[in-house]
Motif scaffolding. Structure first.
Motif, PDB file in Angstrom:
ATOM      1  N   ARG A  83      96.597  50.595   7.414  1.00  0.00           N
ATOM      2  CA  ARG A  83      97.837  51.264   7.775  1.00  0.00           C
ATOM      3  C   ARG A  83      98.148  51.061   9.256  1.00  0.00           C
ATOM      4  O   ARG A  83      97.291  50.655  10.027  1.00  0.00           O
ATOM      5  N   CYS A  84      99.378  51.406   9.620  1.00  0.00           N
ATOM      6  CA  CYS A  84      99.789  51.415  11.015  1.00  0.00           C
ATOM      7  C   CYS A  84      99.582  52.818  11.571  1.00  0.00           C
ATOM      8  O   CYS A  84      99.757  53.812  10.867  1.00  0.00           O
ATOM      9  N   HIS A  85      99.213  52.861  12.856  1.00  0.00           N
ATOM     10  CA  HIS A  85      98.947  54.127  13.536  1.00  0.00           C
ATOM     11  C   HIS A  85      99.900  54.243  14.736  1.00  0.00           C
ATOM     12  O   HIS A  85      99.932  53.332  15.574  1.00  0.00           O
TER      13      HIS A  85
ATOM     14  N   ARG B 127      98.427  53.518  18.070  1.00  0.00           N
ATOM     15  CA  ARG B 127      97.847  52.182  18.288  1.00  0.00           C
ATOM     16  C   ARG B 127      98.968  51.159  18.466  1.00  0.00           C
ATOM     17  O   ARG B 127      99.237  50.714  19.569  1.00  0.00           O
ATOM     18  N   SER B 128      99.639  50.821  17.375  1.00  0.00           N
ATOM     19  CA  SER B 128     100.720  49.830  17.449  1.00  0.00           C
ATOM     20  C   SER B 128     102.076  50.472  17.708  1.00  0.00           C
ATOM     21  O   SER B 128     103.034  49.791  18.057  1.00  0.00           O
ATOM     22  N   GLY B 129     102.183  51.781  17.456  1.00  0.00           N
ATOM     23  CA  GLY B 129     103.490  52.417  17.573  1.00  0.00           C
ATOM     24  C   GLY B 129     104.301  52.351  16.287  1.00  0.00           C
ATOM     25  O   GLY B 129     105.464  52.743  16.251  1.00  0.00           O
ATOM     26  N   PHE B 130     103.682  51.813  15.218  1.00  0.00           N
ATOM     27  CA  PHE B 130     104.311  51.841  13.893  1.00  0.00           C
ATOM     28  C   PHE B 130     103.539  52.849  13.045  1.00  0.00           C
ATOM     29  O   PHE B 130     102.444  53.270  13.419  1.00  0.00           O
ATOM     30  N   GLU B 131     104.120  53.216  11.886  1.00  0.00           N
ATOM     31  CA  GLU B 131     103.515  54.302  11.109  1.00  0.00           C
ATOM     32  C   GLU B 131     103.458  54.022   9.625  1.00  0.00           C
ATOM     33  O   GLU B 131     104.464  53.618   9.041  1.00  0.00           O
ATOM     34  N   GLY B 132     102.279  54.247   9.018  1.00  0.00           N
ATOM     35  CA  GLY B 132     102.179  54.269   7.564  1.00  0.00           C
ATOM     36  C   GLY B 132     101.470  53.069   6.964  1.00  0.00           C
ATOM     37  O   GLY B 132     101.253  52.056   7.619  1.00  0.00           O
ATOM     38  N   PRO B 133     101.109  53.193   5.674  1.00  0.00           N
ATOM     39  CA  PRO B 133     100.449  52.103   4.947  1.00  0.00           C
ATOM     40  C   PRO B 133     101.480  51.201   4.277  1.00  0.00           C
ATOM     41  O   PRO B 133     102.627  51.585   4.103  1.00  0.00           O
TER      42      PRO B 133
ATOM     43  N   GLY C  21     111.256  54.941  19.100  1.00  0.00           N
ATOM     44  CA  GLY C  21     112.275  53.891  19.203  1.00  0.00           C
ATOM     45  C   GLY C  21     111.950  52.635  18.398  1.00  0.00           C
ATOM     46  O   GLY C  21     112.812  51.777  18.218  1.00  0.00           O
ATOM     47  N   ASN C  22     110.707  52.520  17.905  1.00  0.00           N
ATOM     48  CA  ASN C  22     110.349  51.330  17.115  1.00  0.00           C
ATOM     49  C   ASN C  22     111.070  51.339  15.769  1.00  0.00           C
ATOM     50  O   ASN C  22     111.241  52.385  15.155  1.00  0.00           O
ATOM     51  N   LYS C  23     111.434  50.135  15.342  1.00  0.00           N
ATOM     52  CA  LYS C  23     112.118  50.025  14.048  1.00  0.00           C
ATOM     53  C   LYS C  23     111.186  49.417  13.026  1.00  0.00           C
ATOM     54  O   LYS C  23     110.521  48.412  13.278  1.00  0.00           O
ATOM     55  N   GLN C  24     111.118  50.035  11.835  1.00  0.00           N
ATOM     56  CA  GLN C  24     110.346  49.488  10.726  1.00  0.00           C
ATOM     57  C   GLN C  24     111.157  49.705   9.453  1.00  0.00           C
ATOM     58  O   GLN C  24     112.272  50.214   9.496  1.00  0.00           O
ATOM     59  N   PHE C  25     110.610  49.271   8.326  1.00  0.00           N
ATOM     60  CA  PHE C  25     111.276  49.478   7.045  1.00  0.00           C
ATOM     61  C   PHE C  25     110.389  50.387   6.200  1.00  0.00           C
ATOM     62  O   PHE C  25     109.161  50.267   6.233  1.00  0.00           O
TER      63      PHE C  25
ATOM     64  N   ASP D 275     109.860  57.211   1.826  1.00  0.00           N
ATOM     65  CA  ASP D 275     109.163  57.120   3.113  1.00  0.00           C
ATOM     66  C   ASP D 275     107.645  57.258   2.959  1.00  0.00           C
ATOM     67  O   ASP D 275     106.985  57.953   3.732  1.00  0.00           O
ATOM     68  N   GLU D 276     107.104  56.598   1.934  1.00  0.00           N
ATOM     69  CA  GLU D 276     105.655  56.654   1.713  1.00  0.00           C
ATOM     70  C   GLU D 276     104.953  55.377   2.169  1.00  0.00           C
ATOM     71  O   GLU D 276     103.804  55.404   2.577  1.00  0.00           O
ATOM     72  N   ILE D 277     105.639  54.240   2.011  1.00  0.00           N
ATOM     73  CA  ILE D 277     105.051  52.962   2.412  1.00  0.00           C
ATOM     74  C   ILE D 277     106.008  52.270   3.378  1.00  0.00           C
ATOM     75  O   ILE D 277     107.175  52.676   3.503  1.00  0.00           O
TER      76      ILE D 277
END
Ligand code: ZEM
Length: 280
Positions: free
Chosen positions: A177-179, A182-188, A217-221, A226-228
């Protein structure tokens, strides 16, 4: 001339059984209730990948040999944030088997689904102590999750991988997963982040991905619940037809994925490694 004379400062000649014992001791510490999803396997895989993924085939610099991530600037490369935990988890194993080099320990650690690890690196633990500044790769060689397909290609072509191998390697994100710290992203990436499978590719293709901007401010999908999640760099694999054909292949056929992953991960771990003359 006596056999192994050149290696006598490394202590007794080690056998495949010695490395198997280390691998077994690592396997025994993978389950860790209370840490992430209950396993340190994913962060150990990330350690091996980041140790090897600095390789530049033109200058033949970087790679796992010498375990240069122990030193700055590599140690404090933002891309390596959090890997101090992985290194610390392996310290008791190193204490029990002090003869193994860090580079061997980090790369032997976990290699799902098979173990494509090809045997001891030539720099033994003593030579590893003499790694000098010129052996440490510059920061910035690992991929930036916020970028797209052309960046991903630049980074992996620099190591010597092709499009199919890149997609296969990314299947490692079926675990872990993202932390945010650590990376500033979130989730598995998957619903089963401690189980290696081809679920990652199925989800990548079949999920309705929604853009999300995190508090930092980081963008992810993310999926609609909002589980993965997916990183922008990974969405490149479905936006880019050259990449997408392999995502479709691996989503359909997990045996092809497992075979390709083992080959590509084995190749990754070997980048820049100067083999000892003596084989196990
Ligand atoms: Zn990852 N990866 N990775 N990766 N990675 C993270 C975590 C893990 C990228 C990336 O930015 C990130 C490969 C390729 C690429 C693993 C294995 C492999 C994280 C989250 C990010 C941001 C870190 C955190 O916050 O803890 C990008 C952009 C990649 C290429 C384009 C390859 C290749 C890998 C192995 C073969 C693994 C196992 C993790 C999970 C770590 C953990 O602690 O759970």
């Amino acid at each position: 001339c006596p056999p192994f004379a050149t290696y006598k400062h490394h202590g007794p000649q080690r056998t495949a059984a010695d490395y198997e014992r280390v691998a077994k001791d690592i396997a025994a510490i993978l389950d860790r209730p209370g840490y992430d999803d209950g396993s340190i396997g994913p962060v150990l895989v990330r350690l091996a990948w980041h140790a090897a993924g600095t390789y530049d085939r033109k200058t033949k610099t970087g790679g796992s040999d010498g375990a240069t991530m122990r030193f700055n600037p590599e140690k404090s490369d933002g891309a390596n944030a959090g890997l101090e935990h992985a290194r610390a988890f392996l310290e008791p194993i190193k204490a029990k088997h002090p003869w193994i080099s860090y580079a061997d320990l980090w790369t032997l650690a976990v290699s799902p689904p098979s173990r494509p690890w090809a045997g001891p690196r030539s720099l033994g633990p003593l030579d590893e102590k003499t790694v000098s500044a010129k052996d440490i790769p510059p920061n910035g060689r690992l991929p930036d999750a916020a970028q797209g397909a052309s960046h991903v290609r630049d980074v992996f072509y620099r190591m010597g991988f092709n499009d199919r191998e890149i997609v296969a390697l990314l299947g490692a994100h079926s675990i872990g997963r993202c932390h945010s710290d650590r990376s500033g992203f979130e989730g598995p990436w998957t619903y089963t982040p401690t189980r290696f499978s081809n679920q990652y590719f199925k989800l990548l293709l079949n999920t309705k991905w929604v853009p999300k901007t995190l508090a930092n401010g980081n963008k992810q999908f993310v999926d609609e619940d909002d589980e993965i999640m997916m990183l922008p760099a990974e969405m490149a694999f479905v936006f880019d037809d050259q990449f997408k054909q392999y995502v479709e292949l691996y989503a359909k056929d997990k045996n092809v994925f497992y075979a390709d992953f083992a080959a590509a991960f084995g190749k990754l771990l070997e980048l820049g490694v100067k083999r000892a003359k003596t084989k196990l």
